[in-house]
Write a protein that holds these residues in place. Structure first.
Motif, mmCIF file in Angstrom:
data_model
loop_
_atom_site.group_PDB
_atom_site.id
_atom_site.type_symbol
_atom_site.label_atom_id
_atom_site.label_comp_id
_atom_site.label_asym_id
_atom_site.label_seq_id
_atom_site.Cartn_x
_atom_site.Cartn_y
_atom_site.Cartn_z
ATOM 1 N N ASP A 10 0.816 -1.215 0.000
ATOM 2 C CA ASP A 10 0.000 0.000 0.000
ATOM 3 C C ASP A 10 0.852 1.269 0.000
ATOM 4 O O ASP A 10 0.487 2.271 -0.618
ATOM 5 N N ALA A 11 1.988 1.243 0.691
ATOM 6 C CA ALA A 11 2.841 2.429 0.770
ATOM 7 C C ALA A 11 3.436 2.791 -0.584
ATOM 8 O O ALA A 11 3.836 3.941 -0.793
ATOM 9 N N PHE A 12 3.523 1.818 -1.498
ATOM 10 C CA PHE A 12 4.081 2.058 -2.832
ATOM 11 C C PHE A 12 3.027 1.794 -3.911
ATOM 12 O O PHE A 12 3.333 1.232 -4.955
ATOM 13 N N ASN A 13 1.820 2.240 -3.635
ATOM 14 C CA ASN A 13 0.733 1.939 -4.552
ATOM 15 C C ASN A 13 -0.190 3.146 -4.689
ATOM 16 O O ASN A 13 -1.350 3.111 -4.257
ATOM 17 N N HIS A 35 12.904 4.577 -14.617
ATOM 18 C CA HIS A 35 12.737 5.391 -13.416
ATOM 19 C C HIS A 35 11.496 6.277 -13.493
ATOM 20 O O HIS A 35 10.917 6.613 -12.447
ATOM 21 N N LEU A 36 11.081 6.637 -14.682
ATOM 22 C CA LEU A 36 9.795 7.321 -14.808
ATOM 23 C C LEU A 36 8.662 6.388 -14.387
ATOM 24 O O LEU A 36 7.697 6.812 -13.730
ATOM 25 N N LEU A 41 7.514 7.209 -6.109
ATOM 26 C CA LEU A 41 8.833 7.635 -5.643
ATOM 27 C C LEU A 41 9.412 8.667 -6.614
ATOM 28 O O LEU A 41 10.424 8.427 -7.272
ATOM 29 N N PRO A 42 8.773 9.836 -6.717
ATOM 30 C CA PRO A 42 9.224 10.806 -7.734
ATOM 31 C C PRO A 42 10.596 11.392 -7.447
ATOM 32 O O PRO A 42 11.377 11.616 -8.380
ATOM 33 N N PHE A 43 10.921 11.652 -6.191
ATOM 34 C CA PHE A 43 12.191 12.308 -5.892
ATOM 35 C C PHE A 43 13.368 11.357 -6.074
ATOM 36 O O PHE A 43 14.435 11.762 -6.534
#
Length: 399
Positions: free
Chosen positions: A269-272, A323-324, A332-334
């Motif tokens: 969930d944290a990466f979704n 990475h995009l 994880l944009p940064f």
């Protein structure tokens, strides 16, 4: 056609007479500084919990860690909330100045101190992107990353360096600040020596420029080019090491070996951030298999692709696309922006100049002509990756 490698004397002359990769280092400067700036702005509502007095990593704990590791952060010099606000605003201002390329010789040091201050205040909240920003901010201090796409380059092209009152005032102000901090005992021995050397090193540059000492100016210019090119080499080696270690560690993992590793982060969930999109991707087993094996293959192969510029360019595009995808699918944009900024150090100069011309032509009232720094046309066309891959014919031809 002469394919013989250049002589050692020719190589030495090249790396001392020119600051290589002006567009690549400018791209790195803008990318890293912009990523850090966006991170600071994104965490503005949460800054007190992450890096300030309201966080679990409280002031006394952070100060004890800094003293134990001899690291640097101005945010532990006082537990006053106002000091934290000023430190956070200082980091934002340094990032903006770095993006604009204003007084980069001094601002690069301030940007490095800002990055170290924020990261070392609470090191447990960072990720791989923070670590890369941390390293690149140090490397940028040694680089001439303001040759193009910078206010410094614009000022240089207008030939106003002869009466640089602003630079002298800035140098004096920073000297007074450094002297005050030193007398107050906030700096350890190592950092005190480093910062005083960085401050004093500009004296001979100013003296040579003002007095017109030909030999001294030549020696300083050659030394600056050598340091810049050494820093550029270290940056490229850092990116190669990043991909090589990431790829070879993945090879050892069972989930990467059986082709299912990409599936599992999509279920966390944290990466979704986009559950529907993640679910659609996770439902295609063949695509998951291809992405898993493709990621490992690209990361392991990247350092070796520098031997061939065409293969390198293709792999570079695929890595940026990867990475995009991480930025969008895993939220994880940064992290992705920091790595992409590092990737672009290997971008072909002609591609970056095409982007420059496209941007300049799109701006109203702007000429398509952009001043080029003082280096030869052949160097402007040569890919920076060829400095690592080979020093032969690629350095003499533009691609």
């Amino acid at each position: 056609m002469n394919d013989r490698p250049p002589s050692p004397l020719a190589v030495a002359n090249r790396i001392t007479s020119n600051a290589l990769g002006p567009y690549q280092t400018a791209t790195l400067r803008i990318g890293i500084a912009a990523t850090f700036l966006l991170l600071l702005l994104r965490e503005w509502p949460n800054r007190h919990e992450l890096y300030g007095p309201d966080g679990a990593f409280h002031h006394d704990l952070a100060k004890a860690r800094v003293e134990a590791t001899d690291s640097f952060t101005i945010l532990v010099w006082s537990d006053n909330p106002l000091w934290f606000e000023l430190g956070y605003l200082f980091a934002i201002a340094a990032s903006v100045a770095m993006v604009l390329g204003w007084r980069v010789r001094a601002v690069a040091v301030l940007f490095m101190l800002a990055v170290l201050s924020v990261h070392n205040r609470n090191p447990v909240v960072g990720d791989g992107g923070n670590n890369l920003i941390h390293l690149m901010s140090i490397y940028l201090v040694a680089s001439r990353c303001n040759q193009v796409w910078a206010l410094d380059a614009r000022r240089r092209d207008r030939n106003v360096d002869g009466a640089d009152v602003t630079g002298v005032v800035l140098w004096c102000v920073l000297g007074l600040v450094l002297a005050s901090v030193t007398l107050l005992g906030h700096l350890g021995t190592v950092w005190m020596v480093i910062l005083w050397i960085l401050w004093l090193i500009y004296v001979p540059w100013w003296w040579a420029q003002r007095r017109g000492q030909g030999e001294l100016r030549t020696v300083l210019a050659m030394s600056g080019n050598l340091v810049h090119n050494g820093a550029l080499l270290v940056i490229m080696m850092q990116m190669c090491l990043l991909y090589a270690t990431a790829g070879w560690y993945k090879v050892q993992g069972t989930r990467w070996q059986d082709g299912t590793a990409v599936y599992y982060p999509l279920q966390v969930d944290a990466f979704n951030p986009w559950p529907a999109l993640s679910g659609l991707l996770a439902s295609h087993a063949v695509l998951i298999l291809a992405l898993t094996y493709g990621t490992v293959l690209l990361q392991v192969a990247f350092p070796f692709t520098l031997i061939n510029r065409r293969v390198k360019n293709v792999v570079l595009v695929l890595l940026i696309a990867e990475h995009l995808g991480i930025a969008i699918l895993l939220g994880l944009p940064f992290f992705s922006l920091a790595v992409i900024a590092g990737d672009l150090v290997f971008a072909p100069t002609m591609a970056l100049r095409r982007v420059e011309r496209a941007v300049m032509s799109a701006l109203p009232g702007r000429s398509r002509h952009t001043a080029v720094p003082r280096f030869s046309h052949q160097e402007a066309a040569a890919p920076v990756a060829s400095v690592v891959a080979r020093t032969g014919s690629d350095l003499r031809t533009g691609h």
